[in-house]
Design a protein around this motif. Structure first.
Motif, PDB file in Angstrom:
ATOM      1  N   ALA A 285       0.824  -1.213   0.000  1.00  0.00           N
ATOM      2  CA  ALA A 285       0.000   0.000   0.000  1.00  0.00           C
ATOM      3  C   ALA A 285       0.858   1.263   0.000  1.00  0.00           C
ATOM      4  O   ALA A 285       0.490   2.277  -0.605  1.00  0.00           O
ATOM      5  N   ALA A 286       2.020   1.213   0.669  1.00  0.00           N
ATOM      6  CA  ALA A 286       2.901   2.384   0.700  1.00  0.00           C
ATOM      7  C   ALA A 286       3.533   2.648  -0.660  1.00  0.00           C
ATOM      8  O   ALA A 286       3.786   3.801  -1.024  1.00  0.00           O
ATOM      9  N   SER A 287       3.801   1.574  -1.425  1.00  0.00           N
ATOM     10  CA  SER A 287       4.388   1.768  -2.756  1.00  0.00           C
ATOM     11  C   SER A 287       3.415   2.435  -3.721  1.00  0.00           C
ATOM     12  O   SER A 287       3.842   3.052  -4.703  1.00  0.00           O
ATOM     13  N   LYS A 288       2.114   2.320  -3.461  1.00  0.00           N
ATOM     14  CA  LYS A 288       1.112   2.960  -4.319  1.00  0.00           C
ATOM     15  C   LYS A 288       0.803   4.387  -3.892  1.00  0.00           C
ATOM     16  O   LYS A 288       0.056   5.080  -4.592  1.00  0.00           O
ATOM     17  N   ARG A 289       1.348   4.802  -2.768  1.00  0.00           N
ATOM     18  CA  ARG A 289       1.111   6.168  -2.317  1.00  0.00           C
ATOM     19  C   ARG A 289       1.876   7.168  -3.168  1.00  0.00           C
ATOM     20  O   ARG A 289       2.911   6.846  -3.750  1.00  0.00           O
ATOM     21  N   ARG A 290       1.369   8.364  -3.198  1.00  0.00           N
ATOM     22  CA  ARG A 290       2.030   9.430  -3.948  1.00  0.00           C
ATOM     23  C   ARG A 290       3.229   9.929  -3.160  1.00  0.00           C
ATOM     24  O   ARG A 290       3.146  10.156  -1.948  1.00  0.00           O
ATOM     25  N   ASN A 291       4.334  10.089  -3.866  1.00  0.00           N
ATOM     26  CA  ASN A 291       5.561  10.546  -3.223  1.00  0.00           C
ATOM     27  C   ASN A 291       5.469  12.052  -2.999  1.00  0.00           C
ATOM     28  O   ASN A 291       5.478  12.840  -3.953  1.00  0.00           O
ATOM     29  N   VAL A 292       5.367  12.441  -1.729  1.00  0.00           N
ATOM     30  CA  VAL A 292       5.207  13.862  -1.404  1.00  0.00           C
ATOM     31  C   VAL A 292       6.549  14.570  -1.426  1.00  0.00           C
ATOM     32  O   VAL A 292       6.713  15.620  -2.038  1.00  0.00           O
ATOM     33  N   GLY A 293       7.546  14.008  -0.748  1.00  0.00           N
ATOM     34  CA  GLY A 293       8.854  14.646  -0.666  1.00  0.00           C
ATOM     35  C   GLY A 293       9.814  14.076  -1.689  1.00  0.00           C
ATOM     36  O   GLY A 293       9.436  13.415  -2.664  1.00  0.00           O
ATOM     37  N   SER A 294      11.084  14.345  -1.473  1.00  0.00           N
ATOM     38  CA  SER A 294      12.136  13.860  -2.351  1.00  0.00           C
ATOM     39  C   SER A 294      13.331  13.476  -1.500  1.00  0.00           C
ATOM     40  O   SER A 294      13.467  13.909  -0.358  1.00  0.00           O
ATOM     41  N   GLY A 295      14.191  12.653  -2.056  1.00  0.00           N
ATOM     42  CA  GLY A 295      15.376  12.230  -1.331  1.00  0.00           C
ATOM     43  C   GLY A 295      15.294  10.771  -0.944  1.00  0.00           C
ATOM     44  O   GLY A 295      14.396  10.018  -1.359  1.00  0.00           O
ATOM     45  N   LYS A 296      16.254  10.375  -0.108  1.00  0.00           N
ATOM     46  CA  LYS A 296      16.345   8.974   0.280  1.00  0.00           C
ATOM     47  C   LYS A 296      15.276   8.575   1.293  1.00  0.00           C
ATOM     48  O   LYS A 296      14.985   7.400   1.442  1.00  0.00           O
ATOM     49  N   GLY A 297      14.704   9.521   2.019  1.00  0.00           N
ATOM     50  CA  GLY A 297      13.726   9.199   3.053  1.00  0.00           C
ATOM     51  C   GLY A 297      12.298   9.176   2.571  1.00  0.00           C
ATOM     52  O   GLY A 297      11.376   9.133   3.388  1.00  0.00           O
TER      53      GLY A 297
END
Length: 341
Positions: A285-297
Motif C-alpha cells: 500500500a505504501a508503494s502505491k502512495r504518492r511521493n510527497v517529498g524527495s530524497g532517500k527518506g
C-alpha cells in the motif's frame, strides 16, 4: 689548361644606392606650469580647522566615569568618583605587578583567591567509601558496591545469569518487530540502508500528531490511549502491525473433495507469519502512495504514513483483512480434523 680569366668584367662599375634616412618629426616638449601652492595662509580664523576641540577627538572616558554618567542618565546610583579604584582590581590580571606588591596586599589577594566562589557549597558531594564495607556511601539506602570481586578464580567478572535477557545477545539486541520489519524492507542485501529507513520510520511515528481512532475499526484489546503512542514509536509500530495482521490464510487444495474442484481451506498463522503478511500489505500500500517529498527518506515517509493510516482506520488493508476472515469463517467446514483413535 687553366681556364682563362676575362679581365673585362673587372672594369664594370658597381652601382651603389644610398639608403633613405628616417627623420623623426620634432615634437614640442610638454611643459608643466608651476603649481600655485601657498605654503602659508593669511586666514585669521584658524579655530575651525582645530580638531582638538571636536568631540570625536577627545579621549574616551574611564570606565568608572562612563558608568557614573550612565547611572546619572538612568537615574540610578553610580560609582563614587571621589574614591579611587582598589589596587586589587588594577593588578588582578597582572602577575608581574602582583609580585611587586607589599606582603600585606599579597596575603589579602591569596585570601580572596582561596575563598569559595559565589553559589558554591561549603561541603563536598563526592561519594566516599564506608568503613564497614566496600560500598559507596551516597546517602541512599541499600547501596551495593559497583564492582564486586568474582568468586570464581580466573575470572575478571562474574558469569552471566541464565537465562539471558532478550537484548543480551549482540545479534538480537533490537526489538523483534523492528528486526523483522527491517529485514522485510531490505533490498539487495543492503542492511544498513534498511536500518536507516527503519530509523526514519520510527522518527516519523514519534513526531506525528496524536492519531484519531476509528471505533468501527478498533485496535487490539488492551491498547494504550492514543496520546501515549507517539511517546513510544516501537509500541506504535507493533500496534499498527498486530492490529491489521490476519489470523489465518486461505489455502486452495485440489482433490480434497474427491474430484478436481479445489477446496479453500483456512490455515492458522503463527505470530511471526501474521506480522510478515501485515508488513507485506503495508509495503504494497505504501508503494502505491504518492511521493510527497524527495530524497532517500521518501520510502520511509510513505511507510510511516501508511502505518498511521492503519491505526486511524483509513487504510484499505482493513477491508482486505476482513475479507480473508469472512472467507475463512465460510470455509471452516472444509477443515478435515484428525480422527480419534
Amino acid at each position: 689548361m687553366p681556364p682563362r680569366l676575362n679581365t673585362r668584367t673587372f672594369a664594370r662599375s658597381i652601382p651603389l644606392r644610398s639608403k633613405p634616412q628616417v627623420r623623426w618629426s620634432a615634437r614640442t616638449a610638454t611643459r608643466f606650469a608651476p603649481s600655485q601652492c601657498r605654503p602659508y595662509s593669511d586666514f585669521t580664523n584658524s579655530g575651525a580647522n582645530d580638531r582638538s576641540k571636536k568631540i570625536d577627538a577627545q579621549p574616551a572616558d574611564h570606565i568608572s566615569e562612563e558608568a557614573a554618567k550612565t547611572a546619572e542618565i538612568m537615574g540610578e546610583q553610580g560609582p563614587d568618583m571621589s574614591k579611587g579604584t582598589p589596587v586589587e582590581e588594577i593588578v588582578k590580571g597582572d602577575k608581574e605587578a602582583q609580585d611587586k606588591l607589599p606582603k600585606v596586599m599579597k596575603d589579602k589577594l591569596k585570601a580572596q583567591g582561596n575563598a569559595a566562589p559565589k553559589g558554591s557549597r561549603s561541603y563536598s558531594t563526592m561519594t566516599t567509601q564506608t568503613g564497614a564495607g566496600n560500598g559507596l556511601d551516597m546517602g541512599l539506602v541499600d547501596v551495593q558496591a559497583a564492582i564486586k570481586t568474582p568468586q570464581t578464580p580466573g575470572l575478571k567478572f562474574e558469569m552471566p545469569t541464565l537465562p539471558l535477557p532478550k537484548d543480551g545477545h549482540l545479534k538480537y539486541r533490537y526489538d523483534p518487530v523492528v528486526e523483522q520489519v527491517t529485514n522485510l524492507i531490505m533490498q539487495h542485501g543492503k542492511k544498513s540502508v534498511a536500518q536507516s529507513n527503519m530509523a526514519l520510520i520510527l522518527q516519523h511515528l514519534r513526531t506525528s500528531p496524536i492519531p484519531t481512532i476509528n471505533p468501527a475499526k478498533p485496535l487490539l484489546p488492551g491498547a494504550p490511549p492514543p496520546s501515549h503512542l507517539p511517546l513510544n514509536p516501537i509500541l506504535y509500530l507493533t500496534l499498527a502491525i498486530d492490529s491489521v495482521a490476519p489470523l489465518m490464510r486461505i489455502r486452495s487444495q485440489r482433490g480434497a473433495a474427491g474430484g478436481g474442484v479445489a477446496l479453500q481451506i483456512p490455515v492458522p498463522l503463527g505470530q511471526r507469519q501474521r506480522r510478515r503478511v501485515a508488513v507485506e500489505w503495508i509495503l504494497g500500500a505504501a508503494s502505491k502512495r504518492r511521493n510527497v517529498g524527495s530524497g532517500k527518506g521518501s520510502l520511509a515517509q510513505r511507510i510511516a504514513q501508511e502505518m498511521v493510516a492503519v491505526v486511524e482506520g483509513r487504510s484499505g488493508i482493513w477491508d482486505r483483512r476482513n475479507a480473508i476472515h469472512k472467507l475463512g469463517v465460510a470455509a471452516r467446514a472444509n477443515i478435515v480434523l484428525p480422527r480419534k483413535r
